[in-house]
Design a protein around this motif. Sequence first.
Motif, PDB file in Angstrom:
ATOM      1  N   GLY A   3      46.009 -59.409  96.851  1.00 42.06           N
ATOM      2  CA  GLY A   3      45.188 -59.902  95.754  1.00 42.06           C
ATOM      3  C   GLY A   3      43.735 -59.618  96.101  1.00 42.06           C
ATOM      4  N   GLN A   4      42.965 -59.172  95.131  1.00 42.15           N
ATOM      5  CA  GLN A   4      41.565 -58.833  95.370  1.00 42.15           C
ATOM      6  C   GLN A   4      40.698 -59.416  94.271  1.00 42.15           C
ATOM      7  N   ALA A   5      39.433 -59.642  94.598  1.00 39.83           N
ATOM      8  CA  ALA A   5      38.470 -60.126  93.619  1.00 39.83           C
ATOM      9  C   ALA A   5      37.171 -59.353  93.792  1.00 39.83           C
ATOM     10  N   SER A   6      36.441 -59.173  92.679  1.00 38.54           N
ATOM     11  CA  SER A   6      35.227 -58.355  92.681  1.00 38.54           C
ATOM     12  C   SER A   6      34.063 -59.125  92.065  1.00 38.54           C
ATOM     13  N   TYR A   7      32.846 -58.853  92.594  1.00 38.87           N
ATOM     14  CA  TYR A   7      31.665 -59.625  92.202  1.00 38.87           C
ATOM     15  C   TYR A   7      30.442 -58.709  92.094  1.00 38.87           C
ATOM     16  N   ASP A   8      29.459 -59.172  91.352  1.00 42.16           N
ATOM     17  CA  ASP A   8      28.226 -58.423  91.132  1.00 42.16           C
ATOM     18  C   ASP A   8      27.122 -58.881  92.072  1.00 42.16           C
ATOM     19  N   TRP A   9      26.034 -58.111  92.073  1.00 39.20           N
ATOM     20  CA  TRP A   9      24.852 -58.485  92.842  1.00 39.20           C
ATOM     21  C   TRP A   9      23.594 -58.164  92.052  1.00 39.20           C
ATOM     22  N   ALA A  10      22.493 -58.830  92.418  1.00 34.54           N
ATOM     23  CA  ALA A  10      21.240 -58.709  91.669  1.00 34.54           C
ATOM     24  C   ALA A  10      20.322 -57.628  92.220  1.00 34.54           C
TER      25      ALA A  10
END
Length: 446
Positions: A183-190
Amino acid sequence: MSLDLKRAIAQPITSIDALVDTFRAAEKPRSEHRLGLEHEKFIYPKAGGKPVPYEGPSGIGALLEKMGATGSYVPFRETPDSPVIALQRGIETVSLEPGGQFELSGSPFFTAREAHAENLRHLSEAKAAAEPLGLQLVAMGYRPFGTTGDMPWMPKTRYKVMRRTLPERGKLALNMMLMTSTGQASYDWADEEDAVRKTVLVARLAPLMVALYANSPLLEGKPSGYMSFRNRVWEEVDPSRCGYLPAFFDGSFSYRAYVEWALDAPLLFLRRRGEYLHPKLTFRQLLKEGFEGQPAEMGDWTDHLSTMFPEVRLKKVIEVRGADCASAEMTGGLAALWRGLLYDKTALEEGERLLPKLSFTEHKAFHDTARRQGLAGKLRQQELDRLAAEMVAIARRGLERLDPQDAPLVDPLARVAASGRSPAQAVLEAWEKDPRPEALLARFTL
């Protein structure tokens, strides 16, 4: 899974700075930060423990066809005459890993509960399609029975090439491709500072997540000595593209550090003239020398980044990669856990203080303890179950500040941490009670 969509018009790479700028171009205002969820799972026949091939009336291809018959999906083929290897509904994609692992690559959402709801819908649709075919969906991190020689291969050109090239780099490369599920999860950055803090935090806390999600204790029908044998496999896939970057732990991590690391990994393939080629080059050599008189292209870099497999990966998002496949509730909790830790400023700061500062060597030893012993392990004199419980508590507090409706999603993680037992313990107990493949697999269906 990358679908290897048709590439854009060739854009030559002019400098290493241009590669660094690809990460800068992915920056987003904090108000636009979203998350994505990927959930792989194994498909097995209800009647036994043999892997399911693509072909046949009850094969993986038939499962895709049955899901696609609802009319809400668009089938994806590499060429007009090739088999269907994925289904697309907007950004949501149902795709196949090399050994037929069935994967949802979800849509980007602002909340973890939206991502969880999408996964629940996907599982409901997949189970409804699997039932009349005599198939079941199984949540484990590594196939508990069989060897790579027993496994079918899915009809995707990329996998045919990687099947030849990756084993040159590590003896468990085929195990990774055919036998693992995650299972994987992805996120943003500023901005770069935000990307660095988030990536480094994920790297430092990753062993706690490995222990919390460890769900792959069996190898060829017997205990492997690891709570997460899936994670052990990655150690012998390719040391140049897996594991951790030393820069995560010495204060030197940056966009450029990630680029420089990726440049020195060998190409697994190079797409030219509609073919997958395998020149014996690192990306740095390709950038310097070109290939067949042509310069390296941005599409080559995109392909190359998709073949880098560190515990936390940078592409256009930060990918958290260390969890074994687990239940739907634990997978929804994965999305929420990292939303709370990464998107709330206070939680990010608390997460940074949770563990002692470790050197690269010390961190690798910590990681090995986590995959071997799961939540029963220790970091120095601190129990991993207590550290994991505090990590979840920090995330929950972050979610309560960000979005209280997401906070309950981490409750299943809190219960696992409080029990002191990684999910793998239940697998081992079920195996001891009844080691027959059909009995064990039925126990861990989704």
